[in-house]
Design a protein around this motif. Structure first.
Motif, PDB file in Angstrom:
ATOM      1  N   GLU A   1       1.887   2.048 -10.788  1.00 12.18           N
ATOM      2  CA  GLU A   1       1.407   3.309 -11.359  1.00 12.18           C
ATOM      3  C   GLU A   1       0.513   4.084 -10.393  1.00 12.18           C
ATOM      4  O   GLU A   1       0.482   5.316 -10.404  1.00 12.18           O
ATOM      5  N   ASN A   2      -0.235   3.351  -9.545  1.00 15.75           N
ATOM      6  CA  ASN A   2      -1.125   4.044  -8.610  1.00 15.75           C
ATOM      7  C   ASN A   2      -0.415   4.444  -7.314  1.00 15.75           C
ATOM      8  O   ASN A   2      -1.040   4.971  -6.389  1.00 15.75           O
ATOM      9  N   GLY A   3       0.889   4.191  -7.250  1.00 19.10           N
ATOM     10  CA  GLY A   3       1.664   4.602  -6.082  1.00 19.10           C
ATOM     11  C   GLY A   3       1.831   3.541  -5.018  1.00 19.10           C
ATOM     12  O   GLY A   3       2.594   3.734  -4.066  1.00 19.10           O
TER      13      GLY A   3
ATOM     14  N   GLY B   1       0.823  -1.204   0.000  1.00 19.97           N
ATOM     15  CA  GLY B   1       0.000   0.000   0.000  1.00 19.97           C
ATOM     16  C   GLY B   1       0.856   1.252   0.000  1.00 19.97           C
ATOM     17  O   GLY B   1       1.967   1.276  -0.528  1.00 19.97           O
ATOM     18  N   PHE B   2       0.323   2.311   0.612  1.00 15.83           N
ATOM     19  CA  PHE B   2       1.042   3.576   0.701  1.00 15.83           C
ATOM     20  C   PHE B   2       1.815   3.638   2.013  1.00 15.83           C
ATOM     21  O   PHE B   2       1.478   2.951   2.982  1.00 15.83           O
ATOM     22  N   MET B   3       2.813   4.502   2.052  1.00 15.62           N
ATOM     23  CA  MET B   3       3.569   4.718   3.278  1.00 15.62           C
ATOM     24  C   MET B   3       2.668   5.387   4.319  1.00 15.62           C
ATOM     25  O   MET B   3       1.807   6.193   3.993  1.00 15.62           O
ATOM     26  N   SER B   4       2.866   5.018   5.584  1.00 13.00           N
ATOM     27  CA  SER B   4       2.080   5.591   6.680  1.00 13.00           C
ATOM     28  C   SER B   4       2.394   7.074   6.862  1.00 13.00           C
ATOM     29  O   SER B   4       3.470   7.535   6.476  1.00 13.00           O
ATOM     30  N   PRO B   5       1.462   7.834   7.479  1.00 17.62           N
ATOM     31  CA  PRO B   5       1.726   9.248   7.751  1.00 17.62           C
ATOM     32  C   PRO B   5       2.998   9.421   8.583  1.00 17.62           C
ATOM     33  O   PRO B   5       3.320   8.594   9.433  1.00 17.62           O
ATOM     34  N   ASN B   6       3.703  10.493   8.330  1.00 13.79           N
ATOM     35  CA  ASN B   6       4.930  10.863   9.043  1.00 13.79           C
ATOM     36  C   ASN B   6       6.118   9.988   8.665  1.00 13.79           C
ATOM     37  O   ASN B   6       7.123   9.961   9.370  1.00 13.79           O
ATOM     38  N   PHE B   7       6.008   9.244   7.579  1.00 12.83           N
ATOM     39  CA  PHE B   7       7.124   8.504   7.005  1.00 12.83           C
ATOM     40  C   PHE B   7       7.443   9.076   5.631  1.00 12.83           C
ATOM     41  O   PHE B   7       6.556   9.547   4.910  1.00 12.83           O
ATOM     42  N   GLY B   8       8.688   9.020   5.253  1.00 14.71           N
ATOM     43  CA  GLY B   8       9.097   9.293   3.886  1.00 14.71           C
ATOM     44  C   GLY B   8       9.910   8.112   3.396  1.00 14.71           C
ATOM     45  O   GLY B   8      10.289   7.239   4.180  1.00 14.71           O
TER      46      GLY B   8
ATOM     47  N   VAL C   1      20.288   1.200 -13.325  1.00 15.99           N
ATOM     48  CA  VAL C   1      20.248   2.575 -13.818  1.00 15.99           C
ATOM     49  C   VAL C   1      18.935   2.806 -14.561  1.00 15.99           C
ATOM     50  O   VAL C   1      18.522   2.002 -15.397  1.00 15.99           O
ATOM     51  N   GLY C   2      18.252   3.886 -14.208  1.00 13.94           N
ATOM     52  CA  GLY C   2      16.992   4.226 -14.873  1.00 13.94           C
ATOM     53  C   GLY C   2      15.784   3.501 -14.323  1.00 13.94           C
ATOM     54  O   GLY C   2      14.684   3.624 -14.854  1.00 13.94           O
ATOM     55  N   SER C   3      15.968   2.754 -13.218  1.00 14.04           N
ATOM     56  CA  SER C   3      14.847   1.996 -12.634  1.00 14.04           C
ATOM     57  C   SER C   3      14.421   2.644 -11.327  1.00 14.04           C
ATOM     58  O   SER C   3      14.626   2.096 -10.240  1.00 14.04           O
ATOM     59  N   SER C   4      13.802   3.819 -11.394  1.00 16.26           N
ATOM     60  CA  SER C   4      13.465   4.584 -10.190  1.00 16.26           C
ATOM     61  C   SER C   4      12.309   3.990  -9.397  1.00 16.26           C
ATOM     62  O   SER C   4      12.096   4.365  -8.244  1.00 16.26           O
ATOM     63  N   ASP C   5      11.554   3.076  -9.990  1.00 16.09           N
ATOM     64  CA  ASP C   5      10.406   2.475  -9.302  1.00 16.09           C
ATOM     65  C   ASP C   5      10.688   1.056  -8.817  1.00 16.09           C
ATOM     66  O   ASP C   5       9.776   0.366  -8.356  1.00 16.09           O
ATOM     67  N   TYR C   6      11.920   0.607  -8.923  1.00 13.42           N
ATOM     68  CA  TYR C   6      12.260  -0.759  -8.500  1.00 13.42           C
ATOM     69  C   TYR C   6      13.639  -0.745  -7.853  1.00 13.42           C
ATOM     70  O   TYR C   6      14.616  -0.301  -8.461  1.00 13.42           O
ATOM     71  N   GLY C   7      13.690  -1.199  -6.603  1.00 12.48           N
ATOM     72  CA  GLY C   7      14.973  -1.247  -5.917  1.00 12.48           C
ATOM     73  C   GLY C   7      14.804  -1.384  -4.422  1.00 12.48           C
ATOM     74  O   GLY C   7      13.728  -1.746  -3.927  1.00 12.48           O
TER      75      GLY C   7
END
Length: 517
Positions: free
Chosen positions: A409-411, A341-348, A356-362
């Protein structure tokens, strides 16, 4: 009247709860024993005064062989009230492991019960400067009764940046790591739990998790610091599926949290039926992936009246950093785990690219005020895992989780595996968790553990250990079914039908799997 107190540490936060909820039940045991917030507050104050009289000061460490007794819980609260750092230990651990833990955290004293006698003897022989205190003894209880139980002035001097507890976890080198959490870390965690699960004083929490395991942080803090009731369940009850379910039913528990393996165990032993867990309104699970076929079985059983949450987070960041509410659409694809899911509030967070170039996987790296303080007395490992965010031009520390995730894609974040569990096989990069997820999509599979066995430095083979439903398919049938799901290069070379070993936290023990020939 609005409470105007500023509870900037956990001791003050508990005083506020005890003041407002004094007559409510804090701990309810399966044998019918109950302890109110007023009683727990008074006893923890007495233990705190005893510790101060023995020379304990803020920053000192108390080790507790915690058997989930009222005295053990009150000892945790006593430490929080006077700035002492507690660590809960497992008395069933091998002595060599406990010796490493004790040497790392150097406690001023160890609290123990009768069953820990042999361990205490070893501690006395090895660490002559550690005071061993039998917290169930008549002598100690008489000593406590001599102390007053009013509010401790020392609590006002504890600030949120001070350490609250040390949670020891397994280290890849075989040496345990002691993750340190601050008062502020945990106060934020409590707020998250209240908001996410809608906690009130009417709730009744299960405490099926071992108290030395990080899942118990949710049980203890979210319940006791919200004026709810905690139901401590010992190892003997947890290991007996029918007795465990009956205890939950009898106590009218409303909140459950455990590793998926325990829920799988209750399902495979047929201990759960539609009529059980009538008071439960939230079931959370985390610590490992939940096999999709078993998750669907749980959802079909309870999904219409109980909210099911997939929970994720590392010990080093106050245990939980995301939660995801399971729905019917999550079973449209049975070959992947439920999303984080999404990250909890107060987390980054940042994703450290695998390529290289894989900003959504790692690798997932966490930032924010819930990131812990590092590893106790272990500067080298702290420096490797708690690092400066290279994308920021100011000081921002982040924790490298070692978990590989993919952002959709939906985050949503999806767990894909571990950095140390990713292999190169036949020229392909493979996440062993993906292989496990494919097996788990087969309805007759109870549990699966997949490992990579090195034959030579250049050559290895994938091995699958499988637990199946009684009277179901044999190995040849399983191999045929798996070939219909996985590409050839991901199909294990060796299949083993065997009950999967578990570690002390209830998770599949992959290190032990590697020793099975």
């Amino acid at each position: 009247m609005i409470n105007q107190s500023y509870d900037y540490n956990l001791g003050l936060a508990f005083y506020s709860v005890a003041r407002d909820q004094g007559s409510r039940v804090a701990f309810y045991y399966p044998d019918g024993k109950k302890f109110t917030y007023a009683e727990v507050d008074q006893r923890s104050n007495q233990i705190a005064r005893s510790l101060v009289s023995k020379g304990f000061r803020p920053g000192d460490v108390l080790a507790i062989f915690n058997d989930k007794s009222p005295e053990a819980y009150c000892s945790m609260l006593a430490c929080l009230k006077i700035g002492v750092i507690y660590t809960n230990l497992d008395q069933t651990n091998p002595w060599e492991r406990l010796k490493k833990i004790i040497a790392t955290c150097s406690p001023r004293a160890v609290f123990y019960d009768n069953e820990s006698f042999e361990i205490i003897r070893e501690i006395g022989l090895t660490f002559s400067d550690i005071d061993c205190i039998h917290y169930q003894s008549t002598t100690f209880k008489s000593e406590l009764d001599a102390f007053g139980h009013e509010l401790l002035l020392e609590s006002k001097d504890i600030h949120g940046g001070m350490a609250a507890y040390i949670m020891f976890t397994s280290g890849s080198t075989g040496f345990p790591k002691g993750a340190v959490m601050s008062h502020s870390n945990v106060l934020n965690f409590i707020q998250w739990g209240r908001q996410t699960f809608g906690i009130s004083g009417e709730d009744v929490f299960t405490n099926v998790n071992p108290i030395y395991f990080d899942n118990s942080v949710f049980d203890f803090y979210t319940s006791i610091f919200s004026g709810a009731t905690l139901v401590p369940l010992d190892a003997a009850i947890v290991k007996n599926p029918k007795q465990l379910v009956q205890a939950i039913n009898d106590a009218k528990c409303t909140i459950w949290f455990s590793v998926p393996s325990l829920l799988v165990y209750l399902l495979t032993t047929k201990a759960l039926s539609e009529g059980d867990f009538q008071s439960v309104r939230r079931i959370g699970f985390g610590g490992e992936g939940f096999p999709k076929n078993k998750l669907k079985q749980l959802y079909d059983l309870f999904g219409k009246r109980i909210a099911l949450y997939n929970i994720y987070g590392p010990t080093e960041c106050t245990c939980i950093c995301s939660s995801y509410l399971i729905s019917e659409r999550d079973f449209e694809n049975m070959t992947e785990l439920a999303p984080l899911g999404f990250m909890s509030p107060n987390f980054g967070y940042e994703i450290i690219p695998a390529e290289v170039g894989s900003s959504d996987y790692g690798e997932l790296a966490l930032t924010g005020p819930c990131v812990g303080m590092g590893y106790y007395n272990d500067a080298d490992r702290t420096a490797k895992s708690f690092v400066q965010n290279p994308l920021k031009s100011y000081d921002e520390r982040m924790y490298k989780t070692g978990d590989i995730v993919e952002r959709s894609e939906n985050g949503y974040l999806y767990f894909k595996g571990r950095v140390d569990n990713q292999i190169k096989h036949m020229g392909y990069r493979i996440e062993l968790e993906e292989v496990e997820a494919a097996f788990s999509s087969l309805p007759y599979i109870n549990e699966v553990g997949v490992i990579y066995e090195k034959i030579t430095p250049e050559l290895g083979q994938i091995k699958a250990f499988i637990s199946v439903a009684e009277g179901s398919k044999d190995l040849k049938d399983i191999q045929v079914d798996v070939k219909g799901i996985l590409p050839t290069y991901m199909i294990p070379k060796i299949f083993v039908l065997e009950a999967l070993p578990k570690n002390r936290n209830g998770k599949i023990d992959r290190k032990q799997l590697a020793t099975i020939k």
